[in-house]
Write a protein that holds these residues in place. Structure first.
Motif, PDB file in Angstrom:
ATOM      1  N   LEU A  32     -11.208   4.521   6.276  1.00 37.09           N
ATOM      2  CA  LEU A  32     -10.656   4.312   4.936  1.00 37.09           C
ATOM      3  C   LEU A  32     -11.732   4.685   3.935  1.00 37.09           C
ATOM      4  O   LEU A  32     -12.828   4.094   3.949  1.00 37.09           O
ATOM      5  CB  LEU A  32     -10.240   2.845   4.731  1.00 37.09           C
ATOM      6  N   ASP A  33     -11.442   5.648   3.069  1.00 41.71           N
ATOM      7  CA  ASP A  33     -12.430   6.013   2.064  1.00 41.71           C
ATOM      8  C   ASP A  33     -12.173   5.229   0.780  1.00 41.71           C
ATOM      9  O   ASP A  33     -11.204   4.483   0.646  1.00 41.71           O
ATOM     10  CB  ASP A  33     -12.431   7.516   1.808  1.00 41.71           C
ATOM     11  N   LYS A  80     -12.506  -1.515   5.294  1.00 39.49           N
ATOM     12  CA  LYS A  80     -13.371  -0.353   5.058  1.00 39.49           C
ATOM     13  C   LYS A  80     -14.775  -0.626   5.591  1.00 39.49           C
ATOM     14  O   LYS A  80     -15.430   0.278   6.154  1.00 39.49           O
ATOM     15  CB  LYS A  80     -13.427  -0.040   3.566  1.00 39.49           C
ATOM     16  N   ALA A  84       0.797   4.207  -1.174  1.00 42.62           N
ATOM     17  CA  ALA A  84       0.231   5.557  -1.035  1.00 42.62           C
ATOM     18  C   ALA A  84      -0.422   5.772   0.327  1.00 42.62           C
ATOM     19  O   ALA A  84      -1.011   6.815   0.558  1.00 42.62           O
ATOM     20  CB  ALA A  84      -0.792   5.805  -2.141  1.00 42.62           C
ATOM     21  N   GLN A  85      -0.320   4.791   1.236  1.00 42.64           N
ATOM     22  CA  GLN A  85      -1.061   4.858   2.487  1.00 42.64           C
ATOM     23  C   GLN A  85      -0.140   5.148   3.670  1.00 42.64           C
ATOM     24  O   GLN A  85       0.919   4.550   3.802  1.00 42.64           O
ATOM     25  CB  GLN A  85      -1.778   3.516   2.722  1.00 42.64           C
ATOM     26  N   ASN A  86      -0.555   6.087   4.544  1.00 39.91           N
ATOM     27  CA  ASN A  86       0.068   6.236   5.856  1.00 39.91           C
ATOM     28  C   ASN A  86      -0.677   5.335   6.832  1.00 39.91           C
ATOM     29  O   ASN A  86      -1.906   5.269   6.804  1.00 39.91           O
ATOM     30  CB  ASN A  86       0.008   7.687   6.330  1.00 39.91           C
ATOM     31  N   TYR A  87       0.051   4.641   7.698  1.00 36.39           N
ATOM     32  CA  TYR A  87      -0.548   3.649   8.573  1.00 36.39           C
ATOM     33  C   TYR A  87      -0.528   4.123  10.022  1.00 36.39           C
ATOM     34  O   TYR A  87       0.324   4.909  10.418  1.00 36.39           O
ATOM     35  CB  TYR A  87       0.257   2.338   8.542  1.00 36.39           C
ATOM     36  N   TRP A 146       0.836  -1.212   0.000  1.00 35.16           N
ATOM     37  CA  TRP A 146       0.000   0.000   0.000  1.00 35.16           C
ATOM     38  C   TRP A 146       0.869   1.261   0.000  1.00 35.16           C
ATOM     39  O   TRP A 146       0.845   2.057   0.942  1.00 35.16           O
ATOM     40  CB  TRP A 146      -0.905   0.009   1.229  1.00 35.16           C
ATOM     41  N   GLN A 203      -6.374   2.465  -3.973  1.00 36.07           N
ATOM     42  CA  GLN A 203      -4.930   2.544  -4.121  1.00 36.07           C
ATOM     43  C   GLN A 203      -4.206   1.343  -3.516  1.00 36.07           C
ATOM     44  O   GLN A 203      -2.987   1.245  -3.587  1.00 36.07           O
ATOM     45  CB  GLN A 203      -4.412   3.821  -3.455  1.00 36.07           C
ATOM     46  N   TRP A 225      -0.783   7.559  13.677  1.00 38.71           N
ATOM     47  CA  TRP A 225      -0.780   7.648  12.212  1.00 38.71           C
ATOM     48  C   TRP A 225       0.531   8.244  11.697  1.00 38.71           C
ATOM     49  O   TRP A 225       0.526   9.164  10.874  1.00 38.71           O
ATOM     50  CB  TRP A 225      -1.975   8.467  11.742  1.00 38.71           C
ATOM     51  N   GLU A 231     -11.253   6.151  -2.190  1.00 33.09           N
ATOM     52  CA  GLU A 231     -10.031   6.486  -2.925  1.00 33.09           C
ATOM     53  C   GLU A 231      -8.821   5.748  -2.357  1.00 33.09           C
ATOM     54  O   GLU A 231      -8.002   5.203  -3.094  1.00 33.09           O
ATOM     55  CB  GLU A 231      -9.792   7.995  -2.887  1.00 33.09           C
ATOM     56  N   ILE A 232      -8.717   5.693  -1.036  1.00 34.13           N
ATOM     57  CA  ILE A 232      -7.592   5.000  -0.410  1.00 34.13           C
ATOM     58  C   ILE A 232      -7.662   3.498  -0.690  1.00 34.13           C
ATOM     59  O   ILE A 232      -6.649   2.860  -1.001  1.00 34.13           O
ATOM     60  CB  ILE A 232      -7.590   5.275   1.108  1.00 34.13           C
TER      61      ILE A 232
END
Length: 873
Positions: free
Chosen positions: A320-321, A313, A138-141, A136, A327, A283, A323-324
């Motif tokens: 989590l929307d 989700k 593009a994701q910050n966790y 993932w 990705q 986060w 768009e996320i």
């Protein structure tokens, strides 16, 4: 079984030799008193199987002849090498030009491949690195999400969440900032690494109460602790990430580093037990890296991640929307690190390949001209019995010596180029710390050299020896063959100039785009601003003490001569660092079933906006009276005001950070391109440092006409207030802005260098061909001038001869440039791929270079004395 055919003469000779040995042995026996018949029988018996002997003798003769032929061939090759060497020594100017031309082309190509190899092709320095993936990207966790995904994907054998923290080391000499990688305990299994000394983290050491441990990086251990193994087990003052001190539990092995950012130390990510994805507020996990399980593939892990993201989700609505979730993907770790620049570097390698082709075209023209001058010599060789293959071999050996010398010089030149331009420091490319040539680079250099030899060597060799064996044909057709060679010379020059036009056009486009980019207003004034970035120990400087510390620091810095303003920002502008918080604004309802919108947030001190000349559009900015206990206030930028209240006055409105911490908007400021000049400004909130207790780290901006010369004084002030506060950065703000465009500047400089090199080689090619053509036509020129031709007529005709292939080459090059313009789309900013001024400028520059290159031999021909010319015919 013989090794080859044996002729009748050989068989008779072998039979004769066998008979001789039999008769000689029989005569010896007869001398001992035996009868002739008995002696013959015993001789044959002693000799053995006569047929077998005959076969062995045949084999010996075949082998001897094979060896003789091999010696003859080897002697022929060595003789040709010696002849080629003598020819090059007799023509040092020709040899030097040929070798330098090839060295320039090969050197530039190998230098570019060295960079490509280091960034894209070379394996990551971890065991079985091709099994490492990034999850993932593009994701910050938060920490819980990283752990949940690691458990939810069967295709992963281990995984680790990673973050980067700046810690402050004191009590071990001068205070310094330690770049620490905060990782989960799965780090060591995932990256296949074991500490050199001590032990790795334990799973339970991610509990906050037990997380006060650290593993030192090998280089940091040696530089800061002198490589002392007794440091393991010691507790050191390493402040930050909720701990004042940490116990050193180990030392990492030499050469091991983080995949995304360099690390001086490794500390555990910490999370209280019982937290879930929905209740975890950590986060700050920037990356998740995993190792594929045996038999698993990137594709299988990717499919599992897509399913897990959709499930999360549903289980945690609002976190989590769509768009996320869309990705969600798994990619190879190496591809993830170099993915943004992979296509860019391959494009640059293709561009430098055009330079090499131009160099090969130049060499082909030089060799064709040289071969035409040696037609008589080749005809003599043919008359003496030399075959065409032998003459072609001589030509190729001479070209091979040029390729060998040019390739060796090119490899050395590539090494100098990579270091002279400071690629590692100035390129902005990932994984660029080690540019040492490896086996792949050396193999590429060898392959490029052989390819260049094939391109520039074969055609002239075949052309030079065509029809040489028939002297009658040579004399009868010399004129037509000469005209054919001249046409080939012109065609090569046309091709060279076409390729040069493509490169010069590309360089012009990228240069224009970079100029447009640098003309973009960043939103603040970077001139005459000195940055002093500090990282006070977090355990000592919190809340009111941090505010008091910075208030005193700013007061002393502002008193330095030539300083007009001093202000601080917790995040340095024009870097990738960012804080983005959710908020809820007046007049806007919380989105149903979706997370709150977010905006960038900056913690600043009073006078920050004055120090960087960020325009205040309305209201007021902060003062030191905006402290804890007073009303929470906020300044927002124009982008946020227009997004929330278009056409309305934002002053007095309320914005609740995290949906609950209310701030009143008291000011409106201009937009700033915080991360890069080519990124549009985002909505931003500015809050006063005294009202945010976690704003201990600040980058102070010292503005004034003499600020850039105050680095030593600023350091003295910092040390005088607290010597245990390390300075993270001390230098001009303009340098920070320059680093933000480093990658684009690198591309621009490389393409401009390639364009200039193409211009140089193209000019040399035109000059060489014109010198040869005009030299071949000098008898005709002499006759015309003897009959009254004007020098201007000769000059004009010679220039027309030069400009004809130049115009054709530039026209063809412009068409090729238009066709390939889409490849440059990602490298341009503010300039379309079809940018008429760049195309016209490239055409004019190429034609001017061709005209200048052709003018020199043309003037020499026009000034020639016709009598001297005719005397030399």
């Amino acid at each position: 079984m013989t090794n080859g055919p044996v002729g009748p003469g050989d068989r008779e000779s072998i039979d004769e030799e066998v008979r001789f040995h039999l008769e000689e042995r029989a005569a010896e026996l007869m001398a001992l008193g035996l009868s002739a018949e008995e002696a013959r029988r015993r001789a044959e018996s002693a000799f053995g199987d006569v047929e077998r002997v005959r076969e062995e003798l045949r084999d010996i003769r075949v082998e001897r002849r094979r060896l003789e032929r091999r010696r003859a061939r080897r002697g022929g090759w060595l003789r040709d090498v010696r002849i080629a060497g003598r020819r090059l020594r007799r023509s040092p100017g020709y040899a030097l030009v040929a070798v330098l031309t090839l060295a320039l082309g090969i050197g530039a190509t190998v230098a570019m491949f060295t960079v490509l190899n280091a960034v894209v092709l070379r394996a990551l320095p971890y065991p079985d690195s091709d099994r490492l993936v990034r999850v993932w990207p593009a994701q910050n966790y938060n920490i819980s999400l990283a752990r949940t995904l690691g458990d939810a994907l069967p295709s992963l054998s281990s995984s680790v969440g990673m973050s980067q923290w700046g810690l402050t080391l004191t009590g071990e000499g001068e205070a310094v900032v330690v770049e620490a990688a905060a990782v989960d305990a799965g780090y060591f299994e995932t990256f296949g690494v074991r500490p050199l000394l001590g032990r790795p983290f334990l799973a339970e050491e991610t509990e906050p109460a037990r997380a006060g441990v650290v593993l030192l990086g090998h280089a940091f251990w040696r530089s800061r602790f002198g490589g002392d193994p007794s440091v393991v087990g010691r507790r050191i003052r390493l402040s930050g990430y909720d701990h004042e001190t940490r116990e050193v539990i180990g030392v990492m092995p030499a050469g091991h580093d983080g995949p995304f950012q360099s690390a001086d130390a490794w500390i555990p990510l910490q999370l209280p037990a019982g937290r879930t994805f929905g209740t975890d507020s950590t986060w700050y996990v920037n990356w998740m890296v995993a190792r594929l399980a045996p038999g698993a593939t990137v594709r299988s892990a990717d499919a599992e991640l897509v399913a897990a993201a959709a499930r999360l989700k549903t289980e945690y609505p609002g976190l989590l929307d769509d768009e996320i979730v869309q990705q969600a993907t798994v990619v190879g770790l190496r591809d993830s690190i170099s993915g943004d620049v992979r296509g860019l570097l391959w494009t640059l390698l293709a561009a430098v390949g055009l330079v090499l082709l131009i160099a090969c075209g130049n060499l082909s023209n030089i060799l064709l001209a040289r071969a035409s001058e040696r037609r008589h010599e080749l005809a003599v060789q043919a008359a003496l019995g030399a075959t065409r293959w032998q003459m072609v071999r001589q030509q190729l050996i001479e070209s091979g010596l040029i390729a060998l010398l040019g390739g060796a010089a090119g490899i050395g030149l590539s090494w100098l180029l990579v270091r002279a331009v400071g690629v590692a420091e100035s390129s902005g490319l990932p994984r660029i710390t080690d540019l040492t040539p490896d086996v792949r680079v050396l193999g590429f250099a060898l392959g490029v050299t052989l390819l260049a030899l094939a391109i520039f060597g074969i055609l002239p060799a075949l052309r030079a020896t065509a029809g040489v064996g028939d002297s009658t044909l040579a004399s009868a057709r010399g004129g037509s063959r000469g005209r054919s060679t001249h046409r080939l010379n012109r065609a090569l020059v046309t091709g060279e100039l076409a390729l040069a036009t493509v490169l010069v056009t590309a360089a012009g486009l990228v240069l224009s785009g970079f100029a447009v980019l640098r003309s973009v207003d960043p939103g603040i004034d970077v001139d005459d601003v000195l940055v002093v970035q500090l990282l006070p120990p977090a355990d000592e400087y919190t809340g009111e003490r941090a505010s008091t510390y910075y208030e005193g620091m700013i007061e002393q810095l502002a008193a330095l001569p030539g300083v007009t303003a001093v202000g601080g920002n917790h995040l340095l502008p024009f870097t990738v660092n960012n804080w983005s918080f959710p908020y809820l604004a007046d007049g806007h309802d919380p989105p149903a079933g979706a997370p709150l919108p977010s905006a960038n947030i900056r913690i600043v001190t009073p006078a920050y906006f004055d120090a960087v000349d960020q325009p205040v559009l309305a209201g007021r900015v902060f003062t030191w009276a905006d402290r804890p206990g007073s009303e929470r206030v906020m300044v927002i930028n124009r982008a946020m005001a227009e997004a929330l209240w278009p056409g309305e006055d934002p002053l007095g409105r309320q914005i609740r950070v995290f949906g609950s911490i209310a701030h009143r908007v008291v000011g409106l400021v201009g937009d700033v391109r915080q991360h890069a000049l080519d990124r549009d400004p985002r909505p931003e909130m500015y809050v006063p440092q005294p009202q945010w207790s976690n704003g201990a780290q600040l980058a102070l901006m010292i503005e004034g006409p003499g600020a850039l010369g105050l680095a030593a004084e600023a350091r003295r002030v910092v040390r005088s207030i607290d010597a245990n506060v390390p300075i993270v950065r001390l230098g001009p703000l303009a340098e920070v802005l320059d680093r933000s465009v480093a990658q684009r500047r690198f591309v621009m400089l490389v393409l401009v260098a390639f364009g200039l090199l193409a211009l140089l080689l193209g000019g040399i090619g035109v000059y060489g061909v014109m010198s040869h053509l005009i030299g071949a036509r000098m008898p005709d020129v002499g006759i015309r001038m003897a009959f009254g031709a004007d020098a201007r007529d000769v000059l004009g005709e010679s220039l027309r001869t030069a400009l004809a292939p130049a115009i054709a080459g530039v026209a063809l090059g412009l068409l090729l440039a238009v066709a390939s313009a889409r490849l440059l789309r990602g490298l341009l900013y503010g300039v379309p791929p079809i940018h008429l001024p760049a195309y016209l400028a490239a055409a004019l520059v190429l034609l001017a270079v061709a005209l200048l290159a052709g003018l020199i031999p043309a003037r020499r021909a026009a000034r020639a004395d016709p009598l001297e010319v005719l005397r030399g015919v």
